[in-house]
Enzyme design. Structure first.
Site, PDB file in Angstrom:
ATOM      1  N   SER A 222       0.544  -1.357  -0.373  1.00 62.15           N
ATOM      2  CA  SER A 222      -0.148  -0.306  -0.406  1.00 62.15           C
ATOM      3  C   SER A 222       0.940   1.407  -0.467  1.00 62.15           C
ATOM      4  O   SER A 222       2.267   1.294   0.954  1.00 62.15           O
ATOM      5  CB  SER A 222      -1.050  -0.045   1.125  1.00 62.15           C
ATOM      6  OG  SER A 222      -0.208  -0.036   2.035  1.00 62.15           O
ATOM      7  N   GLY A 227      -2.459   5.339  -3.563  1.00 65.75           N
ATOM      8  CA  GLY A 227      -2.800   3.322  -4.113  1.00 65.75           C
ATOM      9  C   GLY A 227      -2.109   1.963  -3.654  1.00 65.75           C
ATOM     10  O   GLY A 227      -1.666   2.015  -2.417  1.00 65.75           O
ATOM     11  N   GLY A 253      -4.919  -0.302   6.153  1.00 64.69           N
ATOM     12  CA  GLY A 253      -4.409  -1.528   5.954  1.00 64.69           C
ATOM     13  C   GLY A 253      -4.964  -3.069   6.350  1.00 64.69           C
ATOM     14  O   GLY A 253      -4.940  -4.054   5.577  1.00 64.69           O
ATOM     15  N   ASP A 254      -5.201  -3.451   7.309  1.00 62.93           N
ATOM     16  CA  ASP A 254      -6.685  -4.380   7.524  1.00 62.93           C
ATOM     17  C   ASP A 254      -7.438  -4.533   6.624  1.00 62.93           C
ATOM     18  O   ASP A 254      -7.714  -5.765   6.040  1.00 62.93           O
ATOM     19  CB  ASP A 254      -6.351  -4.621   9.571  1.00 62.93           C
ATOM     20  CG  ASP A 254      -5.602  -3.198   9.938  1.00 62.93           C
ATOM     21  OD1 ASP A 254      -4.363  -3.936   9.783  1.00 62.93           O
ATOM     22  OD2 ASP A 254      -5.398  -3.207  10.941  1.00 62.93           O
TER      23      ASP A 254
END
Length: 313
Positions: A222, A227, A253-254
């Protein structure tokens, strides 16, 4: 079924202030508790995406009871190993004007050898029907440095792919067991490779090295508002995230990992896997605190995620 593993879960105590000022008393306008930990966050999003899963890991004490009650309220299945040590609490201070955050991560309670052995035994004989295991976050004190590597090795021996989302020594140790996919952000990838990584081309070069060395099959990195990049042995995809109002970056992120899992278990093409991951991660930043991705937001954003195959030597 998907298993998520959180070795060092937390309760996030989120306080919202107008502005963070050092050496001054901060008057919170709002304060609330939410469940925290990478695997737990992934489970919460998977539940919203109607994907069967169960959260594994360690939890203990009154704070551990609060954590499981919270997951029960969200209808997230869980089967934690109870520990003598209390589950940790992490304070997070957020500026309401800028959405900048000050986070403090507690080390967590000490894990005893008998508690660790219970987890290892579970992984030696994983339940039937497990399609994938998502592991993430830090490791608590007392846990053997080799524990995570052993867990991945046990899963690999049963042909169950593992996704690893970690940083520093935890990521390095886990890579020795050759997980199926890793999801570092650009800073975590920089620390892993000991080089500066700021562009998608640098991400691709670094990911290819890890893949060519046989350490992992897929790397998804990421880039925040820039993006994300997904690469395997034969493909490179770069996704541009849609522009949204950022409320909180906690758990983005999770949420991305949960989106990737959805695409993988549905056997979608890798460009669609990345599209789902970026849409889920972007949806998460639209919600306050650790509220994470909601299904309707992800579905609204899917068509806005641009995925390209760059020309790369």
């Amino acid at each position: 079924m998907i298993i998520t593993l959180t070795l060092n879960p937390s309760i996030d105590y989120i306080m919202q202030v107008q502005r963070i000022k050092m050496e001054d008393t901060l008057r919170a306008r709002n304060a609330f508790f939410q469940a925290g930990g990478k695997g737990i966050n992934v489970s919460r999003v998977l539940q919203r995406l109607d994907i069967e899963n169960v959260a594994w890991g360690f939890c203990g004490g009154d704070t551990g009871n609060w954590l499981t009650d919270y997951l029960d309220d969200e209808r997230v299945s869980h089967d934690f190993i109870r520990t003598v040590a209390q589950t940790r609490i992490n304070p997070i201070i957020t500026e309401t004007e800028t959405h900048h955050q000050l986070r403090a991560s507690a080390p967590g309670g000490n894990i005893r050898n008998d508690e660790q052995q219970l987890l290892l035994e579970r992984f030696r004989n994983l339940p039937e029907g497990v399609k994938m295991i998502s592991m993430g976050g830090s490791t608590p004190p007392g846990l053997s440095p080799s524990c995570l590597r052993k867990l991945i090795e046990f899963a690999n021996s049963q042909n169950i792919p593992c996704i690893l989302d970690a940083d520093g020594d935890v990521l390095k140790e886990g890579l020795q067991a050759r997980p199926f996919l890793i999801k570092p952000n650009q800073y975590e990838l920089s620390r892993l490779l000991n080089r500066e990584i700021t562009t998608s081309d640098q991400v691709i070069d670094g990911a290819r090295k890890l893949i060519d060395d046989g350490l992992v099959q897929i790397v998804a990195t990421s880039l925040g508002e820039g993006g994300a990049v997904l690469i395997d042995q034969d493909n490179v995809f770069v996704a541009k995230a849609p522009k949204v109002d950022v409320v909180s970056k906690i758990g983005a992120g999770d949420s991305m990992v949960a989106g990737l899992i959805k695409g993988l278990i549905e056997k979608r093409p890798l460009d669609e896997v990345l599209r789902l991951g970026v849409a889920a991660g972007t949806a998460a930043v639209m919600t306050p605190g650790n509220e994470l991705c909601h299904k309707h937001h992800m579905e609204e954003l899917l068509a806005q995620v641009e995925v390209q195959t760059p020309i790369h030597p």
